[in-house]
Design an enzyme around this catalytic site. Structure first.
Site, PDB file in Angstrom:
ATOM      1  N   GLY A  71      -2.722  -5.037   1.395  1.00  0.00           N
ATOM      2  CA  GLY A  71      -3.508  -6.410   1.331  1.00  0.00           C
ATOM      3  C   GLY A  71      -3.016  -7.521   0.607  1.00  0.00           C
ATOM      4  N   ASN A 151     -15.391  -8.017  -1.638  1.00  0.00           N
ATOM      5  CA  ASN A 151     -15.233  -6.690  -1.982  1.00  0.00           C
ATOM      6  C   ASN A 151     -16.106  -6.423  -3.147  1.00  0.00           C
ATOM      7  OD1 ASN A 151     -13.358  -8.824  -2.954  1.00  0.00           O
ATOM      8  ND2 ASN A 151     -12.758  -7.381  -4.730  1.00  0.00           N
ATOM      9  N   GLN A 179     -11.636  -5.601   3.470  1.00  0.00           N
ATOM     10  CA  GLN A 179     -13.064  -4.813   3.495  1.00  0.00           C
ATOM     11  C   GLN A 179     -13.587  -4.704   4.622  1.00  0.00           C
ATOM     12  OE1 GLN A 179     -14.348  -3.093   0.972  1.00  0.00           O
ATOM     13  NE2 GLN A 179     -12.385  -3.838  -0.607  1.00  0.00           N
ATOM     14  N   SER A 199      -5.549  -3.678   5.327  1.00  0.00           N
ATOM     15  CA  SER A 199      -4.996  -2.864   4.074  1.00  0.00           C
ATOM     16  C   SER A 199      -5.332  -1.480   4.659  1.00  0.00           C
ATOM     17  CB  SER A 199      -5.156  -3.168   2.790  1.00  0.00           C
ATOM     18  OG  SER A 199      -4.638  -2.137   1.861  1.00  0.00           O
ATOM     19  N   HIS A 201      -5.181   1.567   2.969  1.00  0.00           N
ATOM     20  CA  HIS A 201      -6.191   2.553   1.988  1.00  0.00           C
ATOM     21  C   HIS A 201      -7.590   2.308   1.754  1.00  0.00           C
ATOM     22  CE1 HIS A 201      -6.517   0.251  -2.025  1.00  0.00           C
ATOM     23  NE2 HIS A 201      -5.451  -0.622  -1.174  1.00  0.00           N
ATOM     24  N   THR A 237      13.508  -1.482   5.607  1.00  0.00           N
ATOM     25  CA  THR A 237      13.419  -0.350   6.316  1.00  0.00           C
ATOM     26  C   THR A 237      11.992   0.087   6.407  1.00  0.00           C
ATOM     27  OG1 THR A 237      15.572   0.763   5.761  1.00  0.00           O
ATOM     28  CG2 THR A 237      13.890   2.104   6.668  1.00  0.00           C
ATOM     29  N   CYS A 325     -13.792  -4.985 -17.792  1.00  0.00           N
ATOM     30  CA  CYS A 325     -13.566  -4.426 -18.655  1.00  0.00           C
ATOM     31  C   CYS A 325     -12.574  -3.414 -18.863  1.00  0.00           C
ATOM     32  CB  CYS A 325     -14.861  -3.868 -19.281  1.00  0.00           C
ATOM     33  SG  CYS A 325     -16.201  -4.907 -19.720  1.00  0.00           S
TER      34      CYS A 325
HETATM   35  C1  LIG Z   1      -8.225  -4.043  -2.087  1.00  0.00           C
HETATM   36  C2  LIG Z   1      -8.138  -5.689  -1.398  1.00  0.00           C
HETATM   37  C3  LIG Z   1      -6.797  -6.282  -1.398  1.00  0.00           C
HETATM   38  C4  LIG Z   1      -5.804  -5.907  -1.778  1.00  0.00           C
HETATM   39  O1  LIG Z   1      -5.263  -4.594  -1.058  1.00  0.00           O
HETATM   40  P1  LIG Z   1      -4.004  -3.753  -1.428  1.00  0.00           P
HETATM   41  O2  LIG Z   1      -3.689  -3.152  -0.054  1.00  0.00           O
HETATM   42  O3  LIG Z   1      -4.692  -2.946  -2.426  1.00  0.00           O
HETATM   43  O4  LIG Z   1      -3.095  -4.507  -1.884  1.00  0.00           O
HETATM   44  C5  LIG Z   1      -7.079  -7.669  -1.069  1.00  0.00           C
HETATM   45  N1  LIG Z   1      -8.215  -8.196  -0.669  1.00  0.00           N
HETATM   46  C6  LIG Z   1      -9.440  -7.697  -0.683  1.00  0.00           C
HETATM   47  C7  LIG Z   1     -10.522  -8.274  -0.126  1.00  0.00           C
HETATM   48  C8  LIG Z   1      -9.346  -6.138  -1.166  1.00  0.00           C
HETATM   49  O5  LIG Z   1     -10.458  -5.671  -1.094  1.00  0.00           O
END
Ligand SMILES: *Cc1c(COP(=O)(O)O)cnc(C)c1O
Length: 408
Positions: A71, A151, A179, A199, A201, A237, A325
């Site tokens: 992301g 997020n 998200q 993204s 993950h 790659t 924190c």
């Molecule tokens: C997690 C997140 C990202 C970052 O994505 P990554 O794949 O961890 O770099 C960007 N924007 C939002 C809103 C996210 O929740």
């Protein structure tokens, strides 16, 4: 001890079906997609199939999908790539105050390059006003970037209306949909989105892979100069297993997107109602109506977030707070400040984000634990005692002296 993972907005576990789909591309199909012999072609075919599948899920064509490392990279590429390629048309960009740092810090970098950025405020629910958005558009505005869903507080922005307003003024519209992708149905044409970041993950795929959708005709600078990968826009790659896993995760998400969203939404509302009814001075952050189905975010007066998280962690509950924190900064979240929370309240915030495996029992256990934790912390808080006894003046004095109340 049983772990209850309620931090799916941070990351998600990789689904077994996804691991299974990826595995052969580490071993027997390890070839480089650029190689001409069959081993390379297998890999190349797998990347092409993944691109096609991901494109169809958002109503795009395969040529409009570019793979990235996640992301953050997609956001950087969309904003820097577009701004630099279109700087002769204008140097003004519009975004919101509650974007992820991947967008906000990219905008700050562009300001150092001479671009001008308007950071739109949001209302108390975290919503960007379409009227404010229209009013911020100038003759030199080239790009707008407003996140699909936040997020931290889960607010879903009025993307269709914002994109339409951008297009009326010939401004390109990017959305950070990290998200929302795989959680909410998205069609880029129906919504009028020109660029979209997603993204893997965050949708039960592997880490380190993402995509940027770029509408045909939108001009963008190359991200990485090198080989001919990603049609010459991003050499290097391809992350073949990652791309295969990302596509599999997205396909699985799409198959169950509406029923799973509705299931989580019911759990979310159960959690929200219980917290509002059972925990004194709890405040729901973000909009209840326009909200991601898996997001619960609350502030609690007289509570310090880190103490709350640590106590919950000892009960096996993984959640996150509204302050950074834990990542070494004492600043409260820019999102909570933007929706108008005072510093001391923003510090006492909690985010629970539900996932595919979350059950009603998990939610009830988390809320019960939260109740017990807050009772503990409040008992230890001299401020809360004073407050209960009606010594409001004393509370205010201490706020002034100490900044915000620590629980201990
Ligand atoms: C997690 C997140 C990202 C970052 O994505 P990554 O794949 O961890 O770099 C960007 N924007 C939002 C809103 C996210 O929740």
């Amino acid at each position: 001890m049983r772990q209850i993972y309620l931090d799916h907005a941070s990351t998600t576990p990789v689904r077994p079906e996804v691991v299974e789909a990826m595995a052969p591309y580490f071993t027997e199909h390890f070839g480089n997609p650029s190689s001409i012999y069959p081993l390379g072609q297998e890999a190349s075919d797998a990347v092409a199939a993944a691109r096609e599948s991901l494109a169809s899920l958002i109503g795009a064509t395969p040529r409009e999908i570019f793979f990235s490392s996640g992301g953050t990279e997609s956001d950087n590429w969309a904003l820097k790539g577009f701004a630099r390629a279109n700087a002769t048309k204008g140097r003004h960009i519009i975004t919101s105050a509650i974007e992820h740092h991947a967008v906000l810090h990219t905008c700050e970098a562009l300001e150092r390059e001479g671009f001008e950025v308007t950071y739109l405020p949001v209302d108390e629910h975290g919503l960007v006003s379409v009227e404010d958005f229209k009013a911020a558009i100038r003759p030199d505005t080239i790009l707008a970037s407003i996140m699909f869903a936040n997020n931290e507080i889960g607010t879903i922005e009025p993307i269709r209306e914002l994109a339409a307003a951008a297009h009326e003024a010939s401004v390109a519209f990017h959305t950070d949909a990290v998200q929302a992708f795989g959680h909410e149905p998205i069609d880029v044409n129906e919504l009028g989105i020109d660029m979209l970041s997603a993204s893997s993950h965050k949708i039960y795929g592997p880490k380190g892979v993402g995509l940027l959708y770029v509408r045909r005709g939108v001009k963008l600078q190359n991200l990485l100069d090198g080989g001919q990968q990603e049609r010459g826009r991003r050499g290097s790659t391809e992350n073949v297993p990652g791309i295969v896993g990302f596509a599999r995760a997205a396909e699985l998400a799409a198959e169950e997107i509406v029923p799973e969203r509705d299931r989580q939404l019911a759990l979310r509302d159960h959690a929200i109602r219980r917290i509002l009814e059972e925990i004194p001075s709890a405040k729901l952050n973000g909009s209840w109506e326009s909200r991601l189905a898996n997001n619960v975010n609350f502030s609690f007066e007289f509570i310090e977030g880190e103490g709350m998280l640590l106590q919950l962690a000892t009960r096996g509950i993984c959640v996150s707070s509204g302050s950074a924190c834990t990542s070494g900064s004492l600043d409260p979240s820019h999102v909570l400040l933007a929706i108008g929370l005072p510093h001391e309240i923003a510090h006492g915030s909690l985010r629970m984000t539900l996932g595919r495996d979350t059950t009603r029992e998990d939610v009830d256990f988390a809320v019960d634990s939260l109740k017990a934790t807050l009772q503990n912390l409040r008992m230890m808080s001299p401020l809360y005692e004073d407050f209960q006894q009606g010594k409001v003046e004393s509370v205010i004095e201490r706020f002034k002296a100490d900044g915000f109340p620590y629980a201990n």
